[in-house]
Design a protein around this motif. Structure first.
Motif, PDB file in Angstrom:
ATOM      1  N   LYS A  10       0.829  -1.218   0.000  1.00  0.00           N
ATOM      2  CA  LYS A  10       0.000   0.000   0.000  1.00  0.00           C
ATOM      3  C   LYS A  10       0.863   1.268   0.000  1.00  0.00           C
ATOM      4  O   LYS A  10       0.535   2.263  -0.648  1.00  0.00           O
ATOM      5  CB  LYS A  10      -0.927  -0.007   1.216  1.00  0.00           C
ATOM      6  CG  LYS A  10      -1.864  -1.212   1.242  1.00  0.00           C
ATOM      7  CD  LYS A  10      -2.616  -1.333   2.552  1.00  0.00           C
ATOM      8  CE  LYS A  10      -3.639  -0.223   2.725  1.00  0.00           C
ATOM      9  NZ  LYS A  10      -4.468  -0.454   3.950  1.00  0.00           N
ATOM     10  N   LYS A  11       1.963   1.237   0.745  1.00  0.00           N
ATOM     11  CA  LYS A  11       2.884   2.365   0.811  1.00  0.00           C
ATOM     12  C   LYS A  11       4.297   1.824   0.975  1.00  0.00           C
ATOM     13  O   LYS A  11       4.505   0.776   1.604  1.00  0.00           O
ATOM     14  CB  LYS A  11       2.569   3.281   2.011  1.00  0.00           C
ATOM     15  CG  LYS A  11       1.260   4.056   1.923  1.00  0.00           C
ATOM     16  CD  LYS A  11       1.027   4.869   3.199  1.00  0.00           C
ATOM     17  CE  LYS A  11      -0.242   5.720   3.111  1.00  0.00           C
ATOM     18  NZ  LYS A  11      -0.067   6.851   2.189  1.00  0.00           N
ATOM     19  N   HIS A  38       6.706  -3.517  -7.040  1.00  0.00           N
ATOM     20  CA  HIS A  38       5.809  -4.318  -6.206  1.00  0.00           C
ATOM     21  C   HIS A  38       6.281  -5.774  -6.160  1.00  0.00           C
ATOM     22  O   HIS A  38       6.325  -6.396  -5.089  1.00  0.00           O
ATOM     23  CB  HIS A  38       4.379  -4.247  -6.742  1.00  0.00           C
ATOM     24  CG  HIS A  38       3.356  -4.817  -5.806  1.00  0.00           C
ATOM     25  ND1 HIS A  38       3.182  -6.173  -5.618  1.00  0.00           N
ATOM     26  CD2 HIS A  38       2.471  -4.197  -4.973  1.00  0.00           C
ATOM     27  CE1 HIS A  38       2.230  -6.373  -4.735  1.00  0.00           C
ATOM     28  NE2 HIS A  38       1.767  -5.194  -4.325  1.00  0.00           N
ATOM     29  N   GLU A  77      -2.248   6.814   8.740  1.00  0.00           N
ATOM     30  CA  GLU A  77      -1.440   6.526   7.556  1.00  0.00           C
ATOM     31  C   GLU A  77      -0.859   7.786   6.921  1.00  0.00           C
ATOM     32  O   GLU A  77       0.171   7.720   6.245  1.00  0.00           O
ATOM     33  CB  GLU A  77      -2.265   5.749   6.527  1.00  0.00           C
ATOM     34  CG  GLU A  77      -2.581   4.319   6.951  1.00  0.00           C
ATOM     35  CD  GLU A  77      -3.234   3.507   5.839  1.00  0.00           C
ATOM     36  OE1 GLU A  77      -3.145   3.944   4.659  1.00  0.00           O
ATOM     37  OE2 GLU A  77      -3.834   2.458   6.127  1.00  0.00           O
ATOM     38  N   TYR A 111       1.884  -2.919   4.171  1.00  0.00           N
ATOM     39  CA  TYR A 111       1.301  -3.870   3.225  1.00  0.00           C
ATOM     40  C   TYR A 111       0.118  -4.590   3.856  1.00  0.00           C
ATOM     41  O   TYR A 111      -0.051  -4.609   5.078  1.00  0.00           O
ATOM     42  CB  TYR A 111       2.348  -4.866   2.731  1.00  0.00           C
ATOM     43  CG  TYR A 111       2.845  -5.854   3.758  1.00  0.00           C
ATOM     44  CD1 TYR A 111       2.229  -7.096   3.926  1.00  0.00           C
ATOM     45  CD2 TYR A 111       3.976  -5.575   4.539  1.00  0.00           C
ATOM     46  CE1 TYR A 111       2.698  -8.015   4.845  1.00  0.00           C
ATOM     47  CE2 TYR A 111       4.437  -6.479   5.475  1.00  0.00           C
ATOM     48  CZ  TYR A 111       3.802  -7.699   5.621  1.00  0.00           C
ATOM     49  OH  TYR A 111       4.251  -8.605   6.544  1.00  0.00           O
ATOM     50  N   GLU A 112      -0.685  -5.190   3.000  1.00  0.00           N
ATOM     51  CA  GLU A 112      -1.878  -5.910   3.435  1.00  0.00           C
ATOM     52  C   GLU A 112      -1.773  -7.369   3.031  1.00  0.00           C
ATOM     53  O   GLU A 112      -1.326  -7.693   1.929  1.00  0.00           O
ATOM     54  CB  GLU A 112      -3.132  -5.281   2.822  1.00  0.00           C
ATOM     55  CG  GLU A 112      -4.436  -5.947   3.257  1.00  0.00           C
ATOM     56  CD  GLU A 112      -5.656  -5.304   2.623  1.00  0.00           C
ATOM     57  OE1 GLU A 112      -6.576  -6.058   2.222  1.00  0.00           O
ATOM     58  OE2 GLU A 112      -5.679  -4.061   2.505  1.00  0.00           O
ATOM     59  N   ASN A 117      -3.331  -5.377   8.049  1.00  0.00           N
ATOM     60  CA  ASN A 117      -2.200  -4.511   7.727  1.00  0.00           C
ATOM     61  C   ASN A 117      -0.964  -4.886   8.536  1.00  0.00           C
ATOM     62  O   ASN A 117      -1.064  -5.273   9.717  1.00  0.00           O
ATOM     63  CB  ASN A 117      -2.552  -3.045   8.009  1.00  0.00           C
ATOM     64  CG  ASN A 117      -3.506  -2.475   6.984  1.00  0.00           C
ATOM     65  OD1 ASN A 117      -3.508  -2.890   5.823  1.00  0.00           O
ATOM     66  ND2 ASN A 117      -4.334  -1.525   7.405  1.00  0.00           N
TER      67      ASN A 117
END
Length: 346
Positions: A10-11, A38, A77, A111-112, A117
């Motif tokens: 995600k970031k 990624h 976040e 990340y998920e 998370n």
């Protein structure tokens, strides 16, 4: 967490920790997460989470810079960049404690996985690689091979140090998974190794059933090699009992196992239990991690002092119709491979 086979980044952000500098080099921008980036991060995360050497950890009291920054990332976040800088600054301070700790890039990502998370902290130690350089010399084309000393680990390589933190719940058994492959070969290496777990993360390493199962197998073999080198019959008995217990029992009762192997020999019992304790295995009952046994004990390798090595499936070596270790009565054994119809050389 260890069963993770896919993640969604995600970031992510990268900071440079050059120990030759007085301060870390912070970036003020998140990493663009393109497809190849990624894939790079995902593969390193999955590979590290599935690595046999990773351990569960629990944050301790005292200085909790990493824990506090991760809690803030989970709850706010929008503060990801500033929190990542706090983590990087704390690691840089820990790195400066020893001149032999290597410079690196530090990747921090949110990340998920399985709809939960996590914060990943990846220390990317530099690797030496080579590229070609094209230049013109006196109107002639020259191509040279030159070294690159700050290349990052490729996707096929394994990281030495990383941590994966889940959302903090003080009631949970553990807070994070830690991978630290530092060599503990001498006192100086020990100091280097401890900086990541103790000085940076400030966490305690836990010993779960997977660790206990692995430690029991490894420590028993180590003790047998050291103490029963001249007694091949007893060595074989100890190995067979350990293998049978791991494959056929639900738990290991260390004291009961020791008594069954050494009978009334109190000195041998105490020596063996002391060895297990020194190797980090508590003298208590533990449930056998059957997944580890199934994965790591599919094959068996036997190497003799005469230079012969035999490898095969556990089931085949345990099959009396295929394999036998026959005692000769003079302190030696003969290893017999039975009922072979054909064989090939490789």
């Amino acid at each position: 967490m260890r069963n993770t086979d896919a993640v969604m980044i995600k970031k992510a952000i990268v900071h440079v920790l050059d120990r030759n500098s007085d301060e870390p080099i912070f970036t003020d921008f998140e990493q663009d997460i393109q497809e190849d980036v990624h894939e790079f991060l995902e593969k390193h995360i999955i590979k590290s989470l599935q690595d046999e050497e990773n351990r569960k950890g629990k944050f301790r009291g005292g200085v909790t810079a990493v824990k506090d920054a991760c809690i803030k990332i989970f709850t706010e976040e929008q503060d990801f960049i500033e929190c990542s800088k706090e983590i990087a600054a704390h690691l840089f301070k820990a790195m400066k404690s020893n001149n032999n700790i290597s410079s690196s890039d530090l990747v921090i990502c949110l990340y998920e996985s399985f709809e939960k998370n996590y914060v990943g902290i990846l220390k990317l130690d530099y690797k030496k690689s080579f590229i070609h350089q094209v230049e013109f010399v006196e109107d002639k084309l020259k191509v040279s091979i030159i070294p690159q000393t700050i290349s990052l680990p490729g996707m096929s390589q394994r990281l030495q140090k990383c941590a994966f933190i889940k959302e903090i719940d003080e009631e949970d058994e553990y807070d994070l998974i830690v991978l630290d492959k530092q060599n503990y070969g001498n006192e100086e290496d020990g100091e280097i190794a401890q900086f990541f777990v103790q000085n940076f993360l400030n966490c305690s390493i836990l010993v779960d059933n997977r660790d206990k199962t692995k430690l029991f197998k490894k420590a028993t073999e180590k003790w047998t090699r050291r103490n029963l080198k001249e007694d091949i019959d007893k060595a074989q008995e100890v190995r067979e009992e350990a293998i049978n217990s791991l494959k056929n029992c639900a738990e290991i009762d260390v004291e009961k196992f020791t008594q069954s192997i050494f009978g009334n020999d109190q000195q041998m019992q105490e020596n063996f239990i002391q060895h297990l304790d020194q190797e980090g295995l508590p003298v208590e009952n533990f449930d056998i991690d059957k997944k580890w046994v199934e994965k790591k004990m599919k094959k068996r390798s036997i190497k003799t002092d005469t230079g012969i090595e035999i490898k095969g499936e556990y089931e085949d070596i345990e099959d009396k119709m295929k394999f036998e270790i026959r005692r000769n009565g003079d302190g030696t054994v003969s290893i017999i491979i039975k009922n072979v119809r054909s064989f090939q050389e490789r």
